[in-house]
Design an enzyme around this catalytic site. Structure first.
Site, PDB file in Angstrom:
ATOM      1  N   ARG A  86      41.263  29.153  42.231  1.00  0.00           N
ATOM      2  CA  ARG A  86      41.541  28.559  40.918  1.00  0.00           C
ATOM      3  C   ARG A  86      40.581  28.995  39.821  1.00  0.00           C
ATOM      4  O   ARG A  86      40.994  29.315  38.713  1.00  0.00           O
ATOM      5  CB  ARG A  86      41.511  27.026  40.991  1.00  0.00           C
ATOM      6  CG  ARG A  86      42.806  26.423  41.453  1.00  0.00           C
ATOM      7  CD  ARG A  86      42.532  25.142  42.207  1.00  0.00           C
ATOM      8  NE  ARG A  86      41.956  25.489  43.489  1.00  0.00           N
ATOM      9  CZ  ARG A  86      42.668  25.671  44.597  1.00  0.00           C
ATOM     10  NH1 ARG A  86      43.943  25.440  44.590  1.00  0.00           N
ATOM     11  NH2 ARG A  86      42.094  26.045  45.725  1.00  0.00           N
ATOM     12  N   THR A  87      39.292  28.964  40.135  1.00  0.00           N
ATOM     13  CA  THR A  87      38.322  29.285  39.080  1.00  0.00           C
ATOM     14  C   THR A  87      38.510  30.728  38.638  1.00  0.00           C
ATOM     15  O   THR A  87      38.564  31.030  37.441  1.00  0.00           O
ATOM     16  CB  THR A  87      36.888  29.032  39.575  1.00  0.00           C
ATOM     17  OG1 THR A  87      36.826  27.703  40.097  1.00  0.00           O
ATOM     18  CG2 THR A  87      35.881  29.182  38.460  1.00  0.00           C
ATOM     19  N   LYS A 115      24.681  49.010  48.608  1.00  0.00           N
ATOM     20  CA  LYS A 115      23.701  50.103  48.795  1.00  0.00           C
ATOM     21  C   LYS A 115      22.284  49.629  48.533  1.00  0.00           C
ATOM     22  O   LYS A 115      21.362  50.431  48.481  1.00  0.00           O
ATOM     23  CB  LYS A 115      24.018  51.248  47.838  1.00  0.00           C
ATOM     24  CG  LYS A 115      25.414  51.812  47.942  1.00  0.00           C
ATOM     25  CD  LYS A 115      25.590  52.915  46.886  1.00  0.00           C
ATOM     26  CE  LYS A 115      27.029  53.312  46.700  1.00  0.00           C
ATOM     27  NZ  LYS A 115      27.211  54.137  45.500  1.00  0.00           N
ATOM     28  N   ARG A 136      30.144  33.677  39.729  1.00  0.00           N
ATOM     29  CA  ARG A 136      30.035  32.669  40.788  1.00  0.00           C
ATOM     30  C   ARG A 136      29.163  33.264  41.879  1.00  0.00           C
ATOM     31  O   ARG A 136      29.361  34.408  42.284  1.00  0.00           O
ATOM     32  CB  ARG A 136      31.422  32.339  41.347  1.00  0.00           C
ATOM     33  CG  ARG A 136      31.354  31.641  42.690  1.00  0.00           C
ATOM     34  CD  ARG A 136      32.690  31.125  43.135  1.00  0.00           C
ATOM     35  NE  ARG A 136      33.106  30.003  42.331  1.00  0.00           N
ATOM     36  CZ  ARG A 136      34.043  29.135  42.703  1.00  0.00           C
ATOM     37  NH1 ARG A 136      34.648  29.261  43.859  1.00  0.00           N
ATOM     38  NH2 ARG A 136      34.382  28.135  41.915  1.00  0.00           N
ATOM     39  N   HIS A 169      28.599  23.387  38.736  1.00  0.00           N
ATOM     40  CA  HIS A 169      29.854  24.078  38.448  1.00  0.00           C
ATOM     41  C   HIS A 169      30.335  23.497  37.110  1.00  0.00           C
ATOM     42  O   HIS A 169      31.281  22.734  37.047  1.00  0.00           O
ATOM     43  CB  HIS A 169      30.849  23.789  39.584  1.00  0.00           C
ATOM     44  CG  HIS A 169      32.071  24.651  39.598  1.00  0.00           C
ATOM     45  ND1 HIS A 169      32.428  25.479  38.552  1.00  0.00           N
ATOM     46  CD2 HIS A 169      33.025  24.820  40.545  1.00  0.00           C
ATOM     47  CE1 HIS A 169      33.548  26.099  38.858  1.00  0.00           C
ATOM     48  NE2 HIS A 169      33.930  25.724  40.057  1.00  0.00           N
TER      49      HIS A 169
HETATM   50  C1  NCD Z   1      35.014  23.960  44.163  1.00  0.00           C
HETATM   51  C2  NCD Z   1      33.813  24.848  44.262  1.00  0.00           C
HETATM   52  O1  NCD Z   1      33.919  26.063  44.479  1.00  0.00           O
HETATM   53  O2  NCD Z   1      32.744  24.324  44.062  1.00  0.00           O
HETATM   54  N1  NCD Z   1      36.202  24.634  43.934  1.00  0.00           N
HETATM   55  C3  NCD Z   1      36.557  24.928  42.644  1.00  0.00           C
HETATM   56  O3  NCD Z   1      35.949  25.750  41.989  1.00  0.00           O
HETATM   57  N2  NCD Z   1      37.567  24.265  42.108  1.00  0.00           N
HETATM   58  C4  NCD Z   1      35.107  22.948  45.243  1.00  0.00           C
HETATM   59  C5  NCD Z   1      35.155  23.389  46.667  1.00  0.00           C
HETATM   60  O4  NCD Z   1      35.022  24.552  47.012  1.00  0.00           O
HETATM   61  O5  NCD Z   1      35.343  22.503  47.491  1.00  0.00           O
END
Ligand code: NCD
Length: 358
Positions: A86-87, A115, A136, A169
């Site tokens: 989703r993100t 590398k 991320r 997040h």
């Molecule tokens: C979450 C995350 O990655 O922190 N997912 C997200 O980005 N919607 C929650 C999760 O992984 O459980």
């Protein structure tokens, strides 16, 4: 205006979140999006109204054409070295809505990190080709470190934290707040509401960021229902207590259902287990929302989940009108579009755009 290039990493690290926040602005506007403490109530309201405006504009083809013309000459890099559905997709869709071309690295096995290149050099490379880096990482605080690193180069670009370690997040929390704003629009907004968080609150970074954002609202009660080893961190409770937020911490979920205005379910984050199987030894069976619980919920409560889910919300809850998690994930696309448009100073154009009758 404080600037990241004027402070050493060591000195910067010593600052508390409130003192760091001004470093993430440019000419008074949001530039880096790194953690929830950067957002106050006015910023949350402004972002929500921009997202709503975008949502309405996007309902027509001419509106979509207008949005696509906002940032065609900026490019975004999606640097996602942890799994994401989703993100990643909602950020990419947000860029596409704004006409922004994107590049991505999703696995260091395919980049020069394989590398032995450092993350610093990788991110510096991205900033040579792109105007925004969305990242991320499983490393807590990496996005912040990269914002500092880039500020000391001749091509600083804004960094957005799309999930950092077990820590924060922020953009997920922003879309969660937007979902709550929309859900409670006709009920006096978020003020005074009781939000119940359930599941793995120790390692769920979305909960940590959202709790901090909700501290901006008056009279809210934040309730944390989790098995003891997975309970919310003391650092978050300290932030909430310092802001005078009523907190309720306990192990029982069922008794907290009837008083909730929102129930925020989460997955057990067992990928963080020190030893494989540690989480499986914790009894999490009582932290599931099932159809039998629905009758005991307030009629106008909402059910949220950052997703992905396993079995903590049974699929027969999905049909209930209070199940808001599908709308919540779509809100992610709108709030991320609003964030990116705001960072590049196109928020005024969006507010000024006339929405034609359909
Ligand atoms: C979450 C995350 O990655 O922190 N997912 C997200 O980005 N919607 C929650 C999760 O992984 O459980």
């Amino acid at each position: 205006m404080p600037d990241l290039k004027d402070i050493s990493w060591e000195d910067f690290q010593k600052l508390d979140a409130a003192s760091k926040a001004p470093y993430f602005l440019r000419e008074g506007h949001l530039y880096h999006v790194l953690y929830a403490q950067q957002f106050g109530r006015a910023g949350l309201e402004e972002l929500g109204s921009l997202a709503t405006r975008i949502r309405f504009i996007a309902k027509s083809d001419p509106g979509m054409a207008f949005l696509r013309g906002l940032l065609p000459f900026k490019r975004a890099m999606l640097y996602f070295t942890q799994p994401s559905t989703r993100t990643f997709l909602s950020f990419r869709s947000a860029c596409q809505i704004l006409g922004m071309p994107c590049g991505d690295v999703r696995d260091t096995a395919t980049s020069s990190e394989f590398k032995g290149e450092s993350q610093e050099d990788s991110v510096r490379t991205f900033s040579s080709y792109f105007d925004l880096i969305i990242m991320r990482s499983e490393i807590g605080g990496l996005a912040e470190r990269m914002a500092w690193v880039l500020s000391n180069t001749d091509r600083p670009v804004p960094i957005m934290n799309a999930g950092s370690g077990k820590d924060q997040h922020p953009t997920q929390a922003l879309l969660d707040v937007y979902t709550l704003q929309r859900s409670f629009e006709e009920r006096g907004g978020i003020d005074g509401k009781r939000i119940v968080f359930v599941g793995d609150l120790a390692r769920g970074r979305t909960v940590r960021s959202l709790a901090v954002l909700l501290a901006n609202y008056d009279g809210v009660t934040l309730s944390f229902a989790a098995p003891r080893p997975l309970q919310i961190g003391g650092d978050i409770l300290e932030i909430l207590q310092a802001r005078g937020i009523a907190c309720d911490v306990g192990e029982d979920f069922e008794s907290r259902i009837s008083g909730a205005d929102a129930i925020y379910m989460t997955r057990i984050q067992d990928e963080w287990d020190a030893r494989k199987g540690d989480s499986a030894r914790i009894d999490t069976s009582r932290y599931r929302l099932e159809a039998r619980h629905l009758a005991g919920m307030k009629k106008d409560a909402v059910i949220l989940h950052p997703m992905p889910r396993r079995d903590e919300i049974s699929t027969d809850v999905d049909r209930d009108p209070r199940a808001m998690y599908w709308r919540q994930m779509r809100n992610g696309m709108w709030i991320r579009t609003a964030l990116i448009a705001g960072i590049f100073g196109r928020d005024r154009d969006i507010h000024d755009h006339e929405i034609e009758d359909r």
